[in-house]
Write a protein that holds these residues in place. Structure first.
Motif, PDB file in Angstrom:
ATOM      1  N   VAL A   1       0.860  -0.959  -0.347  1.00  0.00           N
ATOM      2  CA  VAL A   1       0.107   0.204  -0.104  1.00  0.00           C
ATOM      3  C   VAL A   1       0.922   1.082   0.278  1.00  0.00           C
ATOM      4  O   VAL A   1       1.719   1.220   0.442  1.00  0.00           O
ATOM      5  N   ALA A   2       0.361   2.401  -0.458  1.00  0.00           N
ATOM      6  CA  ALA A   2       1.213   3.388  -1.365  1.00  0.00           C
ATOM      7  C   ALA A   2      -0.075   4.935  -0.450  1.00  0.00           C
ATOM      8  O   ALA A   2      -0.620   4.996  -0.774  1.00  0.00           O
ATOM      9  N   VAL A   3       1.346   5.406  -0.067  1.00  0.00           N
ATOM     10  CA  VAL A   3       0.149   7.053   0.028  1.00  0.00           C
ATOM     11  C   VAL A   3       1.449   8.008   0.092  1.00  0.00           C
ATOM     12  O   VAL A   3       2.242   7.936  -0.233  1.00  0.00           O
ATOM     13  N   SER A   4       0.998   8.862  -1.365  1.00  0.00           N
ATOM     14  CA  SER A   4       2.040   9.900  -1.528  1.00  0.00           C
ATOM     15  C   SER A   4       1.006  11.564  -1.458  1.00  0.00           C
ATOM     16  O   SER A   4      -0.445  11.466  -1.227  1.00  0.00           O
ATOM     17  N   LEU A   5       2.172  12.295  -1.211  1.00  0.00           N
ATOM     18  CA  LEU A   5       0.680  14.208  -0.476  1.00  0.00           C
ATOM     19  C   LEU A   5       1.768  14.816  -1.644  1.00  0.00           C
ATOM     20  O   LEU A   5       2.684  14.859  -0.923  1.00  0.00           O
ATOM     21  N   LYS A   6       1.168  15.777  -2.147  1.00  0.00           N
ATOM     22  CA  LYS A   6       1.890  16.626  -2.449  1.00  0.00           C
ATOM     23  C   LYS A   6       1.401  17.889  -2.250  1.00  0.00           C
ATOM     24  O   LYS A   6       0.095  18.868  -1.714  1.00  0.00           O
ATOM     25  N   ALA A   7       1.827  18.827  -0.941  1.00  0.00           N
ATOM     26  CA  ALA A   7       1.820  19.614  -0.239  1.00  0.00           C
ATOM     27  C   ALA A   7       1.080  21.102  -0.578  1.00  0.00           C
ATOM     28  O   ALA A   7       1.275  21.071  -1.811  1.00  0.00           O
ATOM     29  N   ALA A   8       1.239  21.959   0.294  1.00  0.00           N
ATOM     30  CA  ALA A   8      -0.019  22.713   0.075  1.00  0.00           C
ATOM     31  C   ALA A   8       0.542  24.349   1.204  1.00  0.00           C
ATOM     32  O   ALA A   8       0.310  24.120   2.366  1.00  0.00           O
ATOM     33  N   ASP A   9       1.186  25.386   0.575  1.00  0.00           N
ATOM     34  CA  ASP A   9       0.822  26.705   1.552  1.00  0.00           C
ATOM     35  C   ASP A   9      -0.372  26.589   2.732  1.00  0.00           C
ATOM     36  O   ASP A   9      -1.413  25.718   2.495  1.00  0.00           O
ATOM     37  N   GLY A  10       0.456  26.554   4.234  1.00  0.00           N
ATOM     38  CA  GLY A  10      -0.859  27.134   4.355  1.00  0.00           C
ATOM     39  C   GLY A  10      -0.909  25.894   5.451  1.00  0.00           C
ATOM     40  O   GLY A  10      -1.706  25.617   6.474  1.00  0.00           O
ATOM     41  N   TYR A  11      -0.036  24.955   5.788  1.00  0.00           N
ATOM     42  CA  TYR A  11       0.007  23.114   6.575  1.00  0.00           C
ATOM     43  C   TYR A  11       1.037  23.100   7.127  1.00  0.00           C
ATOM     44  O   TYR A  11       2.538  23.385   6.438  1.00  0.00           O
ATOM     45  N   THR A  12       1.104  23.072   8.070  1.00  0.00           N
ATOM     46  CA  THR A  12       2.352  22.064   9.222  1.00  0.00           C
ATOM     47  C   THR A  12       3.181  21.476   8.639  1.00  0.00           C
ATOM     48  O   THR A  12       1.971  20.519   8.241  1.00  0.00           O
ATOM     49  N   ALA A  13       4.003  21.133   8.939  1.00  0.00           N
ATOM     50  CA  ALA A  13       4.886  19.564   8.449  1.00  0.00           C
ATOM     51  C   ALA A  13       4.139  18.276   9.732  1.00  0.00           C
ATOM     52  O   ALA A  13       3.723  17.259   8.960  1.00  0.00           O
TER      53      ALA A  13
END
Length: 268
Positions: free
Chosen positions: A229-241
């Motif tokens: 199983v795999a999860v990938s995430l493209k982050a965005a402005d306004g979110y903390t780590a």
């Protein structure tokens, strides 16, 4: 999966890592091989290569293990994260799912392509979701992928290849105007760095490039038996780590729990 295991999932795997994200649909990775980084260096923290996969206390019920492509597709569909599973506000991306009977492959020119399933893969399914931006927050994009192999060794081989891909292709083309770069990869077999939740695990970080824009990227793939199983995430402005890590953790732990449930596995 216990709360402690969920916490360790990212704490153990992200040590020394930056951030990375992408549409790594059906990638798989993380066998008992040394960790590697995009710089071409192999981490001394990784385990020594092994001819056989490591084993968690998880044991699948032989009567529930998929043996046909139809059974594999049914399992993948039952395990994969749908938009509502990620949390309030998530919805399907315009391209909501991968093409049937295909798998994501990194070709010789470091481009991600969907290719027909090889004979040793029963099913592979990727669903693409997003949390639309509001106010000062941008749009977060996530991919959940499930790949069902015909054998445990097949799943293990796919996992081990992921670390090598970061070395071979430190920059990878996702779409015509989208790339991931500055890749760092860490493999964590069962029993190391707090991994008590999966047979194997690989965590990657990097930068997602869209035109002239940059965003943190994270990708995690784990294996239980013949399923990755795999999860990938493209982050965005306004979110903390920490907010972003919650999504990687939620997707990974939810799908691993579903694999255990669907295959009737027990823990010793």
């Amino acid at each position: 999966m216990s709360g402690a295991a969920a916490a360790l999932l990212l704490c153990g795997c992200s040590a020394g890592a930056t951030e990375k994200a992408a549409e790594s649909g059906a990638k798989a990775s993380g066998s008992p091989t040394p960790s590697a980084s995009a710089s071409g260096k192999v981490s001394a923290e990784g385990a020594e290569p092994s001819a056989t996969p490591s084993a968690t206390p998880f044991e699948a019920d032989p009567d529930r293990v998929p043996r046909s492509r139809k059974q594999g597709a049914t399992l993948a569909s039952a395990v994969v994260m749908r938009p509502q599973d990620w949390g309030s506000g998530f919805e399907a991306q315009p391209l909501a799912r991968s093409a049937e009977n295909t798998i994501a492959v990194l070709d010789e020119e470091c481009r991600w392509q969907r290719r027909p399933l090889p004979k040793d893969v029963l099913a592979s399914l990727s669903l693409y979701s997003e949390l639309p931006g509001t106010g000062k927050r941008g749009t977060v994009k996530v991919t959940a992928a499930v790949t069902v192999h015909a054998t445990v060794l097949g799943a293990d081989d796919e996992l081990s290849g992921t670390v090598e891909e970061a070395l071979r292709c430190p920059e990878q083309q996702v779409r015509a105007d989208e790339r991931i770069a500055e890749l760092n990869s860490m493999g964590t077999p069962f029993g190391l760095r707090g991994n008590n939740y999966a047979d194997d695990s690989v965590y990657e970080t990097g930068t997602y490039l869209t035109g002239g824009d940059k965003a943190p990227y994270r990708w995690m793939v784990t294996r239980l038996g013949q399923v990755t199983v795999a999860v990938s995430l493209k982050a965005a402005d306004g979110y903390t780590a920490s907010e972003l890590e919650q999504y990687v953790t939620r997707g990974t732990t939810t799908m691993l729990d579903r694999v255990r449930y669907e295959l009737g596995g027990g823990e010793g």
